[in-house]
Write a protein that holds these residues in place. Structure first.
Motif, mmCIF file in Angstrom:
data_model
loop_
_atom_site.group_PDB
_atom_site.id
_atom_site.type_symbol
_atom_site.label_atom_id
_atom_site.label_comp_id
_atom_site.label_asym_id
_atom_site.label_seq_id
_atom_site.Cartn_x
_atom_site.Cartn_y
_atom_site.Cartn_z
ATOM 1 N N ILE A 35 0.860 -1.180 0.000
ATOM 2 C CA ILE A 35 0.000 0.000 0.000
ATOM 3 C C ILE A 35 0.896 1.229 0.000
ATOM 4 N N PRO A 36 0.690 2.144 -0.941
ATOM 5 C CA PRO A 36 1.544 3.345 -0.979
ATOM 6 C C PRO A 36 1.618 4.019 0.381
ATOM 7 N N ASP A 37 2.832 4.300 0.813
ATOM 8 C CA ASP A 37 3.071 4.869 2.148
ATOM 9 C C ASP A 37 2.923 6.382 2.097
ATOM 10 N N VAL A 38 1.656 6.834 2.018
ATOM 11 C CA VAL A 38 1.368 8.262 2.009
ATOM 12 C C VAL A 38 0.273 8.538 3.031
ATOM 13 N N PRO A 39 0.243 9.732 3.597
ATOM 14 C CA PRO A 39 -0.827 10.071 4.545
ATOM 15 C C PRO A 39 -2.182 10.113 3.840
ATOM 16 N N LEU A 40 -3.181 9.498 4.432
ATOM 17 C CA LEU A 40 -4.527 9.508 3.860
ATOM 18 C C LEU A 40 -5.240 10.785 4.283
ATOM 19 N N THR A 41 -4.835 11.887 3.660
ATOM 20 C CA THR A 41 -5.373 13.200 4.025
ATOM 21 C C THR A 41 -5.807 13.955 2.771
ATOM 22 N N ILE A 42 -6.574 15.020 2.997
ATOM 23 C CA ILE A 42 -6.991 15.891 1.891
ATOM 24 C C ILE A 42 -5.772 16.520 1.229
ATOM 25 N N GLU A 43 -4.764 16.829 2.028
ATOM 26 C CA GLU A 43 -3.548 17.440 1.476
ATOM 27 C C GLU A 43 -2.877 16.512 0.471
ATOM 28 N N THR A 44 -2.828 15.224 0.801
ATOM 29 C CA THR A 44 -2.257 14.249 -0.120
ATOM 30 C C THR A 44 -3.067 14.185 -1.413
ATOM 31 N N LEU A 45 -4.382 14.186 -1.276
ATOM 32 C CA LEU A 45 -5.262 14.148 -2.448
ATOM 33 C C LEU A 45 -5.031 15.357 -3.339
ATOM 34 N N LEU A 46 -4.880 16.534 -2.720
ATOM 35 C CA LEU A 46 -4.662 17.749 -3.505
ATOM 36 C C LEU A 46 -3.322 17.703 -4.240
ATOM 37 N N ILE A 47 -2.352 16.997 -3.664
ATOM 38 C CA ILE A 47 -1.037 16.880 -4.306
ATOM 39 C C ILE A 47 -1.104 15.962 -5.521
ATOM 40 N N ILE A 48 -1.733 14.793 -5.352
ATOM 41 C CA ILE A 48 -1.680 13.789 -6.417
ATOM 42 C C ILE A 48 -2.789 13.955 -7.454
ATOM 43 N N PHE A 49 -3.876 14.637 -7.098
ATOM 44 C CA PHE A 49 -5.034 14.688 -7.995
ATOM 45 C C PHE A 49 -4.705 15.285 -9.365
ATOM 46 N N PRO A 50 -4.017 16.436 -9.444
ATOM 47 C CA PRO A 50 -3.714 16.985 -10.782
ATOM 48 C C PRO A 50 -2.892 16.027 -11.642
ATOM 49 N N TYR A 51 -1.930 15.342 -11.026
ATOM 50 C CA TYR A 51 -1.121 14.384 -11.777
ATOM 51 C C TYR A 51 -1.961 13.185 -12.212
ATOM 52 N N SER A 52 -2.835 12.725 -11.337
ATOM 53 C CA SER A 52 -3.683 11.572 -11.663
ATOM 54 C C SER A 52 -4.625 11.892 -12.814
ATOM 55 N N VAL A 53 -5.205 13.080 -12.797
ATOM 56 C CA VAL A 53 -6.100 13.477 -13.886
ATOM 57 C C VAL A 53 -5.336 13.516 -15.212
ATOM 58 N N ALA A 54 -4.139 14.110 -15.181
ATOM 59 C CA ALA A 54 -3.335 14.207 -16.406
ATOM 60 C C ALA A 54 -2.975 12.819 -16.931
ATOM 61 N N VAL A 55 -2.544 11.937 -16.039
ATOM 62 C CA VAL A 55 -2.178 10.576 -16.439
ATOM 63 C C VAL A 55 -3.388 9.830 -16.970
ATOM 64 N N ALA A 56 -4.530 9.971 -16.302
ATOM 65 C CA ALA A 56 -5.747 9.276 -16.727
ATOM 66 C C ALA A 56 -6.163 9.732 -18.129
ATOM 67 N N VAL A 57 -6.153 11.033 -18.366
ATOM 68 C CA VAL A 57 -6.587 11.565 -19.652
ATOM 69 C C VAL A 57 -5.617 11.176 -20.768
ATOM 70 N N VAL A 58 -4.314 11.405 -20.532
ATOM 71 C CA VAL A 58 -3.316 11.078 -21.551
ATOM 72 C C VAL A 58 -3.300 9.576 -21.817
ATOM 73 N N GLY A 59 -3.382 8.777 -20.744
ATOM 74 C CA GLY A 59 -3.385 7.330 -20.902
ATOM 75 C C GLY A 59 -4.554 6.841 -21.727
ATOM 76 N N LEU A 60 -5.741 7.361 -21.450
ATOM 77 C CA LEU A 60 -6.918 6.943 -22.215
ATOM 78 C C LEU A 60 -6.852 7.441 -23.645
ATOM 79 N N LEU A 61 -6.371 8.657 -23.821
ATOM 80 C CA LEU A 61 -6.274 9.220 -25.164
ATOM 81 C C LEU A 61 -5.354 8.373 -26.031
#
Length: 498
Positions: free
Chosen positions: A212-238
């Motif tokens: 399990i990725p060793d990151v804090p399960l917090t809103i701050e963590t979500l705000l950090i990874i969310f922009p990258y996840s969206v970019a990866v998801a969109v580019v990957g699907l495209l």
């Protein structure tokens, strides 16, 4: 929903061809997975584990049999800053989230939006990718790099000769596999000093395991990874959906876009839990697979399993494979990927289509980002299409015998692109008792055209003319009833206020 019999046939309908093609793909995946790991700034095993996991899982869950998915440069480049600023664990968390977003896209059936990507954009995408694949081989041909000598060029030439000439003898064994075997044996037997797969980085020596990725399960963590996840998801699907279209054309078969979105999401989510980076479909490896005889799900499964066996169980042997053999294969892929007919077609295709294709190629090659290039191409396609449709719009008018009643007849599509021509067609200073606007041969599409109609009606009324709009179809009438303001109190003041 695919039937059980069709799904079984996708697995076992081409066993021999799928297994042989999968072996070839597995060998070609190794240096790329290592290179993509280096791009992202992580250990080579992150890319290798990802390629194994994604290839195996997509074999079960994907919508396009015969297509190869693994760690890719398109997704790796998006993770560079995240890894640099926050480390590997955040990359793994972002990979999991990207996969979940892709599953959501599949469930929402967003794959249907691929229909808005024109053929010109697809051709530009393919040509740009072919150029990028070739450019990625240039470091292995640069004499200033350690291990690259004149012998490298000789081996690459021999490899290309085997790839293109061996099929004249037999197609039983894929020529890329023969190339790898022959050049590896020659280098080992002669003791030649050339760059090998082992020179690109250390191969893993253990199987991947659940974590399990060793990151804090917090809103701050979500705000950090969310922009990258969206970019990866969109580019990957495209990239996956565009590669899917290409494989559909190569194999003359149809496949499920929505299932492919879900499959990519499942593969990426699971990969994040075994220490792998995000990936997507690979056009180069998919073409290697198809041209080597791979057609079914077994080819992707074989590629993933053989990849893991090679790097973990036979790592010492795989490390000795000369890079010129793999460079020759990738050059073959780039040559086969490029649409050479598109160059001749520049003379006969509409200028707008050629501009879209060239703009897509230039943008992708310049930015090394397939998503940006495709976005530019789609936007240009939309602009050119709107311009063509606007040119098909026209207005004709007839005046009654007494000169007091004029009828304007609209033909074509009234939207933001033709609204200005619509407004210019009226003579508001003509002394008329009645004006009829006939839209029976036209269709009103958007708020720009509704506002243009409002303005025309109100200006005629201001000059003392009675205005009637006739011939509206159901869709146009619904839009007018919802958005038009010409019959509402203070209409002119409201319209001028906008």
């Amino acid at each position: 929903m695919i039937s059980i019999s069709d799904y079984r046939r996708q697995w076992f309908g081409n066993i021999r061809g799928d297994v042989l093609a999968g072996i070839v793909v597995a060998l070609a995946l190794i240096p790329e997975a290592i290179a993509f790991s280096i791009i992202a700034g992580v250990d080579p095993k992150v890319g290798l584990y990802a390629s194994f996991s994604i290839a195996v899982l997509i074999a079960f869950t994907g919508g396009r049999p015969g297509m190869i998915s693994a760690a890719t440069a398109a997704t790796a480049v998006l993770m560079i800053t995240l890894v640099k600023d926050h480390g590997l664990e955040y990359l793994l968390a972002a990979t999991v989230l990207a996969g979940l977003l892709q599953i959501g896209a599949g469930l929402l059936k967003l794959g249907r939006f691929m229909r808005y990507v024109s053929k010109s954009v697809m051709t530009g995408f393919v040509n740009a990718l072919a150029i990028l694949i070739f450019m990625a081989q240039l470091p292995e041909l640069n004499l200033s790099n350690p291990g690259v000598t004149w012998l490298t060029y000789v081996l690459v030439a021999v490899g290309l000769a085997i790839i293109y000439l061996f099929p004249r003898i037999t197609t039983t064994i894929p020529s890329p596999l023969v190339t790898i075997i022959v050049l590896t044996l020659a280098v080992l037997a002669m003791g030649w000093d050339v760059r090998t797969v082992g020179d690109m980085g250390a191969l893993p020596d253990t199987l991947p395991f659940f974590l399990i990725p060793d990151v804090p399960l917090t809103i701050e963590t979500l705000l950090i990874i969310f922009p990258y996840s969206v970019a990866v998801a969109v580019v990957g699907l495209l990239e996956s959906l565009m590669t899917q279209n290409i494989v559909d054309d190569l194999t003359d078969t149809k496949s499920s876009r929505d299932q492919e979105c879900i499959g990519q999401g499942i593969a990426n989510t699971a990969t994040g839990f075994i220490g792998g980076m995000a990936g997507c479909a690979m056009i180069g490896q998919s073409i290697i697979n198809v041209k080597s005889g791979g057609r079914g799900r077994l080819s992707a499964f074989t590629a993933g399993v053989v990849l893991l066996i090679l790097v973990v169980g036979l790592g010492d042997l795989v490390a000795r494979i000369p890079m010129p053999a793999l460079v020759a294969i990738m050059i073959m892929v780039s040559i086969g990927t490029f649409s050479w007919s598109s160059i001749k077609a520049l003379r006969v295709h509409p200028r707008s289509s050629s501009i879209v294709m060239i703009a897509t190629v230039v943008t992708v090659v310049y930015t090394h980002n397939l998503a940006i290039g495709v976005l530019v191409g789609v936007l240009l396609s939309g602009i050119f299409f709107a311009g063509k449709i606007a040119q098909l719009f026209r207005i004709t008018s007839t005046l009654s015998d007494d000169g007091r009643h004029r009828t304007y007849v609209l033909e074509g599509q009234l939207f933001y692109g033709s609204a200005e021509d619509f407004a210019d067609a009226f003579d508001f200073r003509e002394a008329l008792d009645r004006v009829t606007i006939d839209v029976s041969r036209a269709h009103i599409w958007d708020i720009s055209s509704v506002q243009a109609l409002d303005m025309a009606i109100l200006k005629f009324r201001r000059e003392g003319s009675a205005v009637e709009v006739v011939g509206m179809n159901d869709a146009t009438e619904t839009l007018i009833d919802k958005l038009a303001i010409h019959d509402k109190p203070g209409a002119m003041d409201k319209l001028m206020g906008h």
